[in-house]
Scaffold this active site. Structure first.
Site, PDB file in Angstrom:
ATOM      1  N   VAL A 136     -10.017   3.605  -3.981  1.00 27.78           N
ATOM      2  CA  VAL A 136      -9.469   4.124  -2.729  1.00 27.78           C
ATOM      3  C   VAL A 136      -8.623   5.375  -2.971  1.00 27.78           C
ATOM      4  O   VAL A 136      -8.038   5.920  -2.032  1.00 27.78           O
ATOM      5  CB  VAL A 136      -8.635   3.043  -1.993  1.00 27.78           C
ATOM      6  CG1 VAL A 136      -9.534   1.875  -1.591  1.00 27.78           C
ATOM      7  CG2 VAL A 136      -7.463   2.551  -2.836  1.00 27.78           C
ATOM      8  N   ASP A 137      -8.567   5.835  -4.221  1.00 25.53           N
ATOM      9  CA  ASP A 137      -7.831   7.067  -4.526  1.00 25.53           C
ATOM     10  C   ASP A 137      -8.694   8.284  -4.201  1.00 25.53           C
ATOM     11  O   ASP A 137      -9.885   8.167  -3.899  1.00 25.53           O
ATOM     12  CB  ASP A 137      -7.376   7.083  -5.997  1.00 25.53           C
ATOM     13  CG  ASP A 137      -8.542   7.042  -6.984  1.00 25.53           C
ATOM     14  OD1 ASP A 137      -9.372   7.977  -6.964  1.00 25.53           O
ATOM     15  OD2 ASP A 137      -8.630   6.094  -7.785  1.00 25.53           O
ATOM     16  N   GLN A 162     -15.767   2.513  -5.611  1.00 24.52           N
ATOM     17  CA  GLN A 162     -14.999   1.387  -5.078  1.00 24.52           C
ATOM     18  C   GLN A 162     -13.513   1.738  -5.002  1.00 24.52           C
ATOM     19  O   GLN A 162     -12.736   0.982  -4.436  1.00 24.52           O
ATOM     20  CB  GLN A 162     -15.178   0.152  -5.967  1.00 24.52           C
ATOM     21  CG  GLN A 162     -16.614  -0.348  -6.046  1.00 24.52           C
ATOM     22  CD  GLN A 162     -16.756  -1.501  -7.024  1.00 24.52           C
ATOM     23  OE1 GLN A 162     -16.118  -2.536  -6.858  1.00 24.52           O
ATOM     24  NE2 GLN A 162     -17.564  -1.324  -8.045  1.00 24.52           N
ATOM     25  N   TYR A 165       0.820  -1.216   0.000  1.00 27.10           N
ATOM     26  CA  TYR A 165       0.000   0.000   0.000  1.00 27.10           C
ATOM     27  C   TYR A 165       0.853   1.265   0.000  1.00 27.10           C
ATOM     28  O   TYR A 165       0.423   2.298  -0.530  1.00 27.10           O
ATOM     29  CB  TYR A 165      -0.985  -0.028   1.173  1.00 27.10           C
ATOM     30  CG  TYR A 165      -2.100  -1.016   0.934  1.00 27.10           C
ATOM     31  CD1 TYR A 165      -3.168  -0.704   0.092  1.00 27.10           C
ATOM     32  CD2 TYR A 165      -2.057  -2.282   1.490  1.00 27.10           C
ATOM     33  CE1 TYR A 165      -4.168  -1.626  -0.170  1.00 27.10           C
ATOM     34  CE2 TYR A 165      -3.049  -3.218   1.234  1.00 27.10           C
ATOM     35  CZ  TYR A 165      -4.107  -2.882   0.398  1.00 27.10           C
ATOM     36  OH  TYR A 165      -5.090  -3.804   0.127  1.00 27.10           O
ATOM     37  N   HIS A 203     -14.788   1.247  -0.206  1.00 23.36           N
ATOM     38  CA  HIS A 203     -13.702   0.338   0.160  1.00 23.36           C
ATOM     39  C   HIS A 203     -12.554   1.034   0.888  1.00 23.36           C
ATOM     40  O   HIS A 203     -11.466   0.493   0.984  1.00 23.36           O
ATOM     41  CB  HIS A 203     -13.179  -0.379  -1.087  1.00 23.36           C
ATOM     42  CG  HIS A 203     -14.191  -1.303  -1.695  1.00 23.36           C
ATOM     43  ND1 HIS A 203     -14.133  -1.735  -3.003  1.00 23.36           N
ATOM     44  CD2 HIS A 203     -15.316  -1.861  -1.173  1.00 23.36           C
ATOM     45  CE1 HIS A 203     -15.160  -2.532  -3.251  1.00 23.36           C
ATOM     46  NE2 HIS A 203     -15.894  -2.624  -2.157  1.00 23.36           N
TER      47      HIS A 203
END
Length: 227
Positions: free
Chosen positions: A88-89, A86, A53, A104
């Site tokens: 995550v940016d 959906q 990540y 998410h």
């Protein structure tokens, strides 16, 4: 004012240079998905998961929103627009959309591994030894496989109010996000934008398929919805 609900997935960010990560064989950057995106994977090898990540976060800070993100903002000139993503940016945020729900999680946030309500803005790497205020190790603020999706009920409530539903860059194969389409009112117009659409026109009433990438597809969407 009519309400548009937009469901977005990896395809809308791909044109900004963000990899969708998952190869045809189901691997993420060479890793089994459960190694880097599950609570068990984190317990087994927290350094690997944090590094995975951290690389995603560094990449995110180098890219910018694309025209598709800005086109969704333009819809706000005539509609109330809710984006349920959906992704995550933070590219929807950087394009200044007003109402964004991250199903998410968010890559630019970190949270306690013990208390999921302790969430912090985070733009640097998360390292072993980085602790929340409860002295627990920090982890990415991401919903991993096998974890509950805490904002799902809110997403359902928003979707139920849609006068128009737009789906961009998602295969609608990942649940529970894929189930949201079932909560729109009957006969609600649905626009599906994807270069390789995975839906059959016979599956939904009032479905318009725009077979294109997100930037070009949202250009066409604006022509259809703005007047």
């Amino acid at each position: 004012m009519k309400r548009i609900v937009v469901l977005t997935g990896a395809g809308i960010s791909a044109e900004s240079g963000i990899s969708t990560f998952r190869d045809a064989n189901g691997l993420w950057e060479g890793h089994d998905i459960m190694e880097v995106a599950s609570p068990q994977g984190f317990r087994n090898n927290p350094s690997l998961v944090l590094d995975f990540y951290n690389q995603r976060r560094r990449q995110l800070l180098e890219v910018t929103p694309n025209k598709a993100h800005f086109n969704l903002k333009k819809l706000e000139e005539q509609y109330h627009v809710d984006i349920i993503t959906q992704n995550v940016d933070d590219l929807h945020e950087r394009a200044h959309s007003s109402n964004i729900l991250h199903l998410h999680g968010e890559l630019l946030k970190a949270r306690s591994t013990f208390n999921e309500t302790l969430v912090y803005p985070w733009k640097k790497d998360i390292l072993l030894g980085d602790l929340a205020e409860d002295k627990a190790q920090l982890r990415p603020h991401i919903v991993w496989f096998g974890e509950d999706v805490p904002l799902l009920e809110k997403a359902i409530t928003i979707t139920e109010q849609a006068d128009v539903l737009v789906i961009i860059g998602t295969s609608m194969q990942v649940y529970p996000a894929a189930s949201l389409v079932n909560f729109v009112r009957p006969e609600t117009p649905i626009y599906f934008i994807d270069p390789k659409p995975s839906v059959n026109k016979n599956v939904f009433n009032n479905l318009t398929i725009i077979k294109d990438v997100a930037t070009l597809g949202t250009d066409k969407l604006l022509n259809l919805l703005l007047f």
